[in-house]
Design an enzyme around this catalytic site. Structure first.
Site, PDB file in Angstrom:
ATOM      1  N   ASP A   1       0.851  -1.178   0.000  1.00  0.00           N
ATOM      2  CA  ASP A   1       0.000   0.000   0.000  1.00  0.00           C
ATOM      3  C   ASP A   1       0.894   1.238   0.000  1.00  0.00           C
ATOM      4  OD1 ASP A   1      -2.462   1.547   0.453  1.00  0.00           O
ATOM      5  OD2 ASP A   1      -1.600   1.869   2.447  1.00  0.00           O
TER       6      ASP A   1
ATOM      7  N   ASP B   1       0.010   5.066   0.877  1.00  0.00           N
ATOM      8  CA  ASP B   1      -0.124   6.061   1.940  1.00  0.00           C
ATOM      9  C   ASP B   1      -0.296   5.392   3.297  1.00  0.00           C
ATOM     10  OD1 ASP B   1      -0.084   8.154  -0.012  1.00  0.00           O
ATOM     11  OD2 ASP B   1      -2.171   7.676  -0.478  1.00  0.00           O
TER      12      ASP B   1
ATOM     13  N   THR C   1      -2.658   0.784  -4.759  1.00  0.00           N
ATOM     14  CA  THR C   1      -3.144   1.950  -4.035  1.00  0.00           C
ATOM     15  C   THR C   1      -4.473   2.459  -4.557  1.00  0.00           C
ATOM     16  OG1 THR C   1      -2.581   4.243  -3.427  1.00  0.00           O
ATOM     17  CG2 THR C   1      -1.691   3.427  -5.501  1.00  0.00           C
TER      18      THR C   1
ATOM     19  N   SER D   1      -8.787   7.687  -4.894  1.00  0.00           N
ATOM     20  CA  SER D   1     -10.092   8.247  -5.247  1.00  0.00           C
ATOM     21  C   SER D   1     -10.029   9.748  -5.495  1.00  0.00           C
ATOM     22  CB  SER D   1     -11.105   7.958  -4.142  1.00  0.00           C
ATOM     23  OG  SER D   1     -10.713   8.581  -2.929  1.00  0.00           O
TER      24      SER D   1
END
Length: 525
Positions: A15, A17, A57, A60
């Site tokens: 991932d 962040d 990741t 959005s």
């Protein structure tokens, strides 16, 4: 010396962040990229070990217009400048409302990254900081390791299959687990007759399968000692030449009193095998030493086992395994400590014999799901009324549902199937159940033997998992899975055979709508 035997993993998926860099919400500015402590060194260790790296990741912010695709690529270029190159970037540009198949917790990004790296999800491990990351890994059949941050919810930590303190700690665990299943000093020739032992239930025998196959790859002959409850599963395992069925009073949950004459007969039977060595497989809470003593008395010259207790002269190879290791890997690591490794081309997964016995009933035609409401341990079974509601919800969603169970569960399966399923209770043995599961699109089941049978067949599992035992050790291994149930319930890690909490809350609270959603995630369309 380079370790021998197939590795557990080809790739590590990360991932972005909160795992690689500080979590700056909707970041489109390269100047705000701040790597987390130790990230570069940890990633370089993975690269040096030959593992490929990808980032998976959710972004959005693209769908919401907070930054452009060009901004995002600038951020990623800065991350690579600071942390080194990645072999692939798998990005979901959608928002939750888009209903895509890629946004975590859906498994789409894991499938994309594995395909781009030329491997399969089961040979990947995903490191992330929230529950969505772990859910995506499990739904794809990958391994998941959670690295919590201040934003990680306690229930996400409780549900995770494995937890590390930080990214360097996760890398330590990945490399340790990979080393553990490969012999440091491989054998130079084949062993003669090796006696392997796994005395417990069908599920316990099934999860030991990879370790037994590793022994069989380096031995002329393998004799398996098992108990009555594991005999049917033992007959399904590849690599076993002979089975000795014998109840062991220090293993069985409801043992008879120790009979000295019975122990003398067992010792004589073990001596008759003429084993050149023995490998004693156990669960993490069991001791191998009583059986090791009988094996010594039977004249077995070399004995290997996992033992935290001081074994004296009972063991030649005393192996140690940290808490939390999946049971199949635990067995593989013992085989490796004894010098045995899976051969090239044999994946470290659960597997059944290719020549399964002919079923007593034909496998149903067409698409269907299976709901298996029973469990060998009552504390791990979903309450019958909730199972019936699950069957009704699945049938209402358009699924054909078969309800399975053993000969002693006919009343249970009839009650559950009456809600909208087809009752197959008591119509099959374990091999017949395997045939049915092989054709199923998905299995809904508690933490019991059929979950591991499905894993050996590659059938996805909706796991109604009672947390009396650790999920990371007993989850369906390397098969697409969705975990449901209260992972933080008061029964957690009690190993209780019967639910110690009134109302069985860890599973009675499972929402049938969540089971329907889980099936849709595992078998879309």
């Amino acid at each position: 010396m380079k370790p021998s035997g197939p590795a557990l993993y080809d790739a590590v998926l990360l991932d972005r962040d909160g795992t690689l860099v500080e979590d700056v919400p909707y970041n489109g500015d390269p100047e705000k990229v701040r790597p987390l402590p130790g990230a570069r060194e940890a990633l370089d260790r993975l690269r040096a070990a030959g593992l490929r790296l990808a980032v998976v990741t959710n972004q959005s912010g693209l769908a919401r217009g907070y930054f452009t695709e060009r901004d995002m690529h600038a951020v990623h270029a800065r991350i690579e400048e600071l942390l080194g190159p990645f072999d692939h970037w798998a990005i979901c540009p959608h928002d939750d409302t888009d209903g895509c198949a890629c946004r975590k917790p859906a498994p789409g990004l894991v499938h994309e990254a594995a395909g781009a790296l030329g491997t399969a999800p089961r040979r990947c491990v995903l490191v992330g900081d929230i529950g969505r990351d772990m859910a995506a890994a499990l739904a794809a059949g990958a391994t998941g390791i959670l690295v919590p941050t201040p934003v990680t919810r306690p229930e996400e930590v409780a549900e995770a299959p494995a937890v590390a303190r930080d990214l360097p700690g996760a890398v330590d665990e990945i490399l340790r687990r990979d080393r553990a299943v490969r012999p440091v000093v491989p054998r130079t020739g084949r062993a003669g007759t090796v006696l392997v032992a796994r005395s417990d239930s069908a599920g316990d025998v099934l999860v030991t399968g990879p370790g037994i196959r590793a022994v069989a790859a380096g031995a002329e002959r393998v004799v398996l000692l098992c108990g009555p409850r594991g005999r049917a599963a033992a007959e399904l395992l590849p690599g076993v030449d002979e089975i000795i069925e014998w109840p062991l009073p220090w293993i069985d949950g409801s043992p008879e009193p120790v009979d000295p004459d019975d122990m003398r007969r067992l010792t004589a039977r073990l001596a008759a095998v003429g084993a050149d060595e023995a490998v004693v497989f156990t669960s993490f809470h069991q001791s191998p030493l009583p059986l090791a003593l009988l094996l010594r008395m039977a004249g077995v010259p070399r004995i290997s086992a996992i033992s935290d207790d001081y074994p004296g002269s009972l063991l030649d190879v005393r192996h140690r395994v940290p808490v939390g290791v999946p049971e199949p890997e635990r067995a593989l690591s013992l085989a490796a400590a004894a010098g045995f490794a899976l051969p090239a081309g044999d994946e470290p997964v659960l597997r059944l014999r290719a020549d399964l016995p002919a079923p007593a009933v034909d496998r149903p035609a067409g698409d269907y799901l299976v709901v298996h409401p029973g469990a060998s341990v009552p504390a791990r079974a979903c309450p019958p009324e909730r199972c019936a509601e699950i069957v009704a919800a699945l049938a209402a969603d358009g699924h054909r549902v078969l309800v399975t169970g053993g000969p002693g569960e006919r009343e249970l399966t009839a009650r559950v199937a009456a809600a909208g399923g087809t009752d197959l209770g008591g119509t099959t043995d374990l091999a017949g159940l395997a045939r049915i599961l092989a054709g199923a699109r998905c299995l809904v089941v508690g933490n019991t033997g059929p979950a591991h049978l499905a894993a050996a067949l590659g059938t996805p599992v909706v796991s109604l998992f009672a947390p009396t035992v650790p999920f990371g050790q007993w989850a369906p291994y390397r098969v697409p899975t969705v975990r449901l149930g209260d992972a933080g319930a008061a029964c957690r890690d009690t190993r209780a055979a019967r639910c110690p909490v009134a109302g069985h809350p860890c599973l009675s609270g499972v929402d049938p709508a969540r089971v329907v959603a889980a099936v849709r995630r595992l078998v879309p369309g």
